[in-house]
Design a protein around this motif. Structure first.
Motif, PDB file in Angstrom:
ATOM      1  N   PHE A  92       0.843  -1.312  -0.080  1.00 50.96           N
ATOM      2  CA  PHE A  92      -0.147   0.057  -0.018  1.00 50.96           C
ATOM      3  C   PHE A  92       0.752   1.457  -0.013  1.00 50.96           C
ATOM      4  O   PHE A  92       0.430   2.456  -0.610  1.00 50.96           O
ATOM      5  N   THR A  93       1.923   1.207   0.576  1.00 52.78           N
ATOM      6  CA  THR A  93       2.820   2.399   0.432  1.00 52.78           C
ATOM      7  C   THR A  93       3.231   2.654  -0.476  1.00 52.78           C
ATOM      8  O   THR A  93       3.396   4.038  -1.014  1.00 52.78           O
ATOM      9  N   TRP A  94       3.715   1.653  -1.411  1.00 49.25           N
ATOM     10  CA  TRP A  94       4.368   1.889  -2.636  1.00 49.25           C
ATOM     11  C   TRP A  94       3.254   2.509  -3.758  1.00 49.25           C
ATOM     12  O   TRP A  94       3.440   3.232  -4.512  1.00 49.25           O
ATOM     13  N   MET A  95       2.160   1.781  -3.396  1.00 53.19           N
ATOM     14  CA  MET A  95       1.007   2.510  -4.375  1.00 53.19           C
ATOM     15  C   MET A  95       0.675   3.768  -4.107  1.00 53.19           C
ATOM     16  O   MET A  95       0.545   4.595  -5.098  1.00 53.19           O
ATOM     17  N   ALA A  96       0.824   4.257  -2.594  1.00 52.97           N
ATOM     18  CA  ALA A  96       0.392   5.555  -2.573  1.00 52.97           C
ATOM     19  C   ALA A  96       1.663   6.499  -3.035  1.00 52.97           C
ATOM     20  O   ALA A  96       1.533   7.690  -3.455  1.00 52.97           O
ATOM     21  N   GLY A 188      -9.323  -1.750  -7.033  1.00 56.74           N
ATOM     22  CA  GLY A 188      -9.477  -2.895  -6.212  1.00 56.74           C
ATOM     23  C   GLY A 188      -8.431  -3.234  -5.044  1.00 56.74           C
ATOM     24  O   GLY A 188      -8.729  -4.218  -4.280  1.00 56.74           O
ATOM     25  N   PHE A 189      -7.201  -2.776  -5.305  1.00 55.45           N
ATOM     26  CA  PHE A 189      -6.447  -3.183  -4.164  1.00 55.45           C
ATOM     27  C   PHE A 189      -6.660  -2.657  -2.749  1.00 55.45           C
ATOM     28  O   PHE A 189      -6.434  -3.676  -1.852  1.00 55.45           O
ATOM     29  N   ILE A 190      -6.897  -1.499  -2.719  1.00 51.61           N
ATOM     30  CA  ILE A 190      -7.353  -1.169  -1.286  1.00 51.61           C
ATOM     31  C   ILE A 190      -8.632  -1.995  -0.761  1.00 51.61           C
ATOM     32  O   ILE A 190      -8.405  -2.446   0.230  1.00 51.61           O
ATOM     33  N   PRO A 191      -9.607  -2.074  -1.307  1.00 54.81           N
ATOM     34  CA  PRO A 191     -10.707  -2.800  -0.608  1.00 54.81           C
ATOM     35  C   PRO A 191     -10.530  -4.041  -0.624  1.00 54.81           C
ATOM     36  O   PRO A 191     -10.997  -4.913   0.522  1.00 54.81           O
ATOM     37  N   THR A 210      -6.113  -1.477  10.701  1.00 56.71           N
ATOM     38  CA  THR A 210      -6.507  -1.051   9.542  1.00 56.71           C
ATOM     39  C   THR A 210      -5.454   0.548   9.648  1.00 56.71           C
ATOM     40  O   THR A 210      -4.973   0.733   8.475  1.00 56.71           O
ATOM     41  N   THR A 211      -5.399   1.072  10.848  1.00 54.85           N
ATOM     42  CA  THR A 211      -4.626   2.319  10.678  1.00 54.85           C
ATOM     43  C   THR A 211      -3.105   1.990  10.313  1.00 54.85           C
ATOM     44  O   THR A 211      -2.367   2.751   9.783  1.00 54.85           O
ATOM     45  N   LEU A 212      -2.629   0.881  10.848  1.00 58.56           N
ATOM     46  CA  LEU A 212      -1.281   0.568  10.679  1.00 58.56           C
ATOM     47  C   LEU A 212      -1.010   0.088   9.182  1.00 58.56           C
ATOM     48  O   LEU A 212      -0.023   0.518   8.405  1.00 58.56           O
ATOM     49  N   PHE A 213      -2.004  -0.551   8.624  1.00 54.70           N
ATOM     50  CA  PHE A 213      -2.204  -0.627   6.909  1.00 54.70           C
ATOM     51  C   PHE A 213      -2.320   0.525   6.307  1.00 54.70           C
ATOM     52  O   PHE A 213      -1.259   0.672   5.268  1.00 54.70           O
ATOM     53  N   PHE A 214      -2.648   1.670   6.783  1.00 46.83           N
ATOM     54  CA  PHE A 214      -2.878   2.991   6.371  1.00 46.83           C
ATOM     55  C   PHE A 214      -1.530   3.888   6.764  1.00 46.83           C
ATOM     56  O   PHE A 214      -1.159   5.000   6.269  1.00 46.83           O
ATOM     57  N   ILE A 219       2.095   8.386   5.094  1.00 48.92           N
ATOM     58  CA  ILE A 219       3.548   9.047   5.297  1.00 48.92           C
ATOM     59  C   ILE A 219       4.452   9.022   3.747  1.00 48.92           C
ATOM     60  O   ILE A 219       5.398   9.207   3.549  1.00 48.92           O
ATOM     61  N   SER A 220       3.409   8.469   2.843  1.00 46.70           N
ATOM     62  CA  SER A 220       4.024   8.304   1.412  1.00 46.70           C
ATOM     63  C   SER A 220       4.400   9.647   1.030  1.00 46.70           C
ATOM     64  O   SER A 220       5.417   9.602  -0.015  1.00 46.70           O
ATOM     65  N   ALA A 221       3.632  10.675   1.302  1.00 42.42           N
ATOM     66  CA  ALA A 221       3.976  11.785   0.568  1.00 42.42           C
ATOM     67  C   ALA A 221       5.294  12.375   1.306  1.00 42.42           C
ATOM     68  O   ALA A 221       6.099  12.825   0.529  1.00 42.42           O
ATOM     69  N   SER A 222       5.797  11.911   2.405  1.00 37.39           N
ATOM     70  CA  SER A 222       7.085  12.030   2.784  1.00 37.39           C
ATOM     71  C   SER A 222       8.204  11.277   2.188  1.00 37.39           C
ATOM     72  O   SER A 222       9.075  11.875   1.945  1.00 37.39           O
TER      73      SER A 222
END
Length: 542
Positions: A92-96, A188-191, A210-214, A219-222
């Motif tokens: 998810f991090t690299w997707m973001a 579809g990746f996130i859901p 879920t918060t840890l997943f997000f 912090i992907s913008a960082s």
């Protein structure tokens, strides 16, 4: 419309027996497990770690009673926290990062090199979100047919390849096509990932996980800003522009993460001993006994997660979610709340650059706020897991965001006021991450796994749909003061906060009515979704 959904967790049947009998039954059972059937759980627990919980699961055609202690349960959950959850968070991090690195790209010579206008670049950004929305539900149907251990890593590799392809963009048409196809690949990746996590964790664990997943995406913008700053420093190396290096570095990294996920993501708790999608045997990170405990604890906490090993998602499941009044407040909050500050993810570094900073420094200054937001979001998730007060917690984040937006609206974007404006920008971006709490809240208020899967897809679809207009708020004609942009963000924030207040009050009112009905007809207790620590049953989490 129907699809066969391959479930990754077991199904239980009611019973309880001494721990010794359970161990004996488990010893007699084969390693391969197929779980099916309805369930209830019983417990001899009084709060001490050394007392046993009991739950039956079906393995190899026979009922097996699993008995375990709280300490043993904590141990298997920790394994999932350290070995399963991080893989999904990393993907998810690299997707973001692949989505938000455009913020750094736009501070480079990208627009000049591709002969585009700023508004054309903005249109391409919006097309990515449109592409994601198009295939959100179809992608999840494919996921349930193929299995998340195959489908999700494949998605990651494909969009990593498309990320690399963006370095060859020459004009606006190529930019539009690249962003659209990147969005289609990410659909579809996130859901899908959220649904998998909901099958591996209990209701009391889901908000924090879920918060840890997000956390990574938050912090992907960082990360993206730091990558952009580094890539822009090697402008001209290998004959590539700085923005081409950004796409190349991010794309190759994404492909590598997808291959790691294909190697390690298991089909179910009973299949952690197979690598490469189950093709290669190894010792695994859950033993058979630990897998039994992992599955049994899930079923004991929520028997509805233990429906048949295959289940179908029908048209009625879709309509039940879409036409249920409780769904729409979540979607309105998503469409307004996320976009009240969503445009800053794309244009934040450019706005900072307009304060008189260089492109490299602007990207570095864009890094701290998302980290603060994510850390604060983790603290909020711990509060929610403990007290189950979603509306109040998200409301705290809404008020914080509104206060920051008011400051941005009042402060002019000029080099003379650069640091005061930058401080207001950081405060706004540092508002606690609340989307994982909202999507968890939505899922917990769904009665069945089928409805939960559809709710995830619909919610994330709305989240991505918001991206199509959230970025359009910051128009080139409005720079550098962005008065209309900040006014629009404030309007969206007001809708977010008002809807949240109404939603919370409606859920509390509905719960009071439900309590009266249960008093008159105790059989209605089966409709309850939430039981507090005092044993009081409620129709909805609020």
């Amino acid at each position: 419309m129907a699809s066969q959904v391959t479930e990754s967790l077991a199904v239980a049947a009611t019973a309880a027996a001494p721990a010794k009998t359970a161990a004996h039954l488990i010893t007699q059972t084969g390693v391969n497990a197929k779980e099916e059937g309805p369930s209830d759980g019983e417990s001899g627990n009084t709060g001490d770690d050394d007392l046993y919980f009991h739950q039956r699961i079906e393995k190899n055609g026979q009922q097996v009673l699993v008995s375990w202690t709280k300490e043993e349960e904590k141990r298997v959950v920790r394994k999932a926290d350290w070995l399963f959850l991080p893989i999904f968070a990393l993907m998810f991090t690299w997707m973001a990062i692949d989505r938000t690195n455009v913020s750094g790209v736009l501070t480079s010579t990208f627009i000049k090199d591709t002969h585009m206008t700023r508004d054309q670049a903005n249109t391409g950004v919006s097309l990515l979100w449109f592409g994601i929305v198009l295939l959100e539900i179809p992608s999840n149907i494919v996921l349930h047919r193929v299995g998340p251990h195959y489908w999700i890593p494949l998605q990651v590799v494909v969009w990593g390849i498309l990320e690399v392809c963006q370095m060859f963009v020459k004009n606006a048409s190529g930019w539009y096509a690249a962003r659209l196809f990147l969005g289609l690949a990410e659909s579809g990746f996130i859901p899908g990932s959220l649904y998998v996590l909901s099958r591996w964790y209990t209701q009391d664990e889901l908000a924090s996980r879920t918060t840890l997943f997000f956390f990574g995406p938050s912090i992907s913008a960082s990360f993206g800003s730091l990558i952009s700053a580094g890539a822009l420093r090697i402008e001209g190396k290998g004959g590539l522009f700085g923005w081409q290096w950004i796409f190349l570095i991010c794309g190759v990294s994404t492909i590598a993460v997808g291959l790691i996920a294909f190697t390690l993501v298991p089909k179910s708790p009973h299949h952690t001993n197979r690598l490469l999608g189950g093709l290669v045997p190894w010792s695994g990170w859950l033993s058979e006994r630990e897998a039994d405990v992992f599955v049994a604890r899930i079923i004991r906490a929520d028997p509805k997660k233990g429906q048949a090993s295959t289940m179908s998602i029908g048209l009625k499941d879709v309509t039940d979610v879409l036409f249920n009044w409780t769904t729409w407040p979540y979607l309105i909050i998503c469409l307004s709340g996320l976009q009240s500050a969503g445009g800053l993810q794309t244009w934040g570094a450019t706005i900072i650059q307009s304060l008189g900073f260089t492109s490299v420094r602007a990207n570095l200054l864009n890094a701290p706020a998302p980290v603060l937001s994510s850390i604060l979001g983790v603290f909020l998730s711990q509060f929610v897991d403990r007290y189950k007060r979603f509306g109040y917690t998200i409301g705290f984040a809404a008020v914080w965001t509104m206060a920051g937006l008011i400051a941005l609206y009042k402060l002019p974007v000029t080099t003379q006021a650069s640091w005061s404006f930058y401080a207001a920008y950081v405060v706004t971006q540092a508002a606690p991450s609340w989307q994982p709490l909202n999507v968890t809240w939505l899922s917990l208020n769904q009665k069945t796994p089928q409805k939960r899967a559809i709710a995830y897809a619909v919610y994330i679809g709305c989240s991505n749909l918001g991206g199509t207009y959230g970025n359009q708020v910051f128009r080139g004609s409005d720079a550098p003061l962005y008065r209309r942009a900040w006014a629009a963000c404030l309007a969206l924030g007001a809708v977010w906060l008002a809807t949240l207040i109404i939603q919370t009050l409606l859920f509390k009112w509905t719960n009071r009515r439900f309590a009266k009905k249960v008093y008159e007809d105790p059989s209605l207790e089966a409709e309850a979704l939430y039981t507090d620590r005092k044993g009081r049953k409620y129709r909805y989490y609020w």
